[in-house]
Design a protein around this motif. Sequence first.
Motif, short mmCIF file in Angstrom:
data_model
loop_
_atom_site.label_atom_id
_atom_site.label_comp_id
_atom_site.label_asym_id
_atom_site.label_seq_id
_atom_site.Cartn_x
_atom_site.Cartn_y
_atom_site.Cartn_z
N GLN A 20 35.97 -34.34 -26.09
CA GLN A 20 36.46 -33.44 -27.13
C GLN A 20 37.94 -33.21 -26.91
O GLN A 20 38.35 -32.76 -25.84
N SER A 21 38.73 -33.49 -27.92
CA SER A 21 40.17 -33.27 -27.80
C SER A 21 40.48 -31.79 -27.99
O SER A 21 39.83 -31.10 -28.77
N SER A 22 41.45 -31.31 -27.27
CA SER A 22 41.81 -29.89 -27.34
C SER A 22 42.66 -29.58 -28.52
O SER A 22 43.43 -30.29 -29.00
N ASN A 27 35.82 -32.95 -20.87
CA ASN A 27 36.84 -33.80 -20.24
C ASN A 27 36.18 -35.11 -19.82
O ASN A 27 34.98 -35.29 -19.97
N THR A 28 36.98 -36.03 -19.27
CA THR A 28 36.47 -37.35 -18.93
C THR A 28 35.47 -37.31 -17.77
O THR A 28 34.54 -38.12 -17.74
#
Length: 105
Positions: free
Chosen positions: A103-105, A70-71
């Motif tokens: 990382q995108s989910s 996450n950010t």
Amino acid sequence: MALHPNSSLPVALPIGDALAQSEPLVRLQALLRESNARFDVIRPLLPAALAAQVRPGPVDEQGWALLAGNTAVAAKLRQLLPRFEAALQQQGWKGSAIRIRVQSS
């Protein structure tokens, strides 16, 4: 090409043999090993709470990527970049930029 007995189907090639015979896959395997080796160097520098949120990413001409969950994790990784770069240089990984990607989910 060998055919399976009593069939017109070709004999299946073991996956290891198929991988070894494909130049692009051999290169991909080498890059994956390199990414994991770099990650092994920096893993001890990751705080325990952060380590579960970080994965090794791709190695390419521009350098190496770390994948953040996450950010907030990405922000902390950016703070740790100088330590990571120093550890990698100590182990012989010179002149390679580290990129942080969420990382995108």
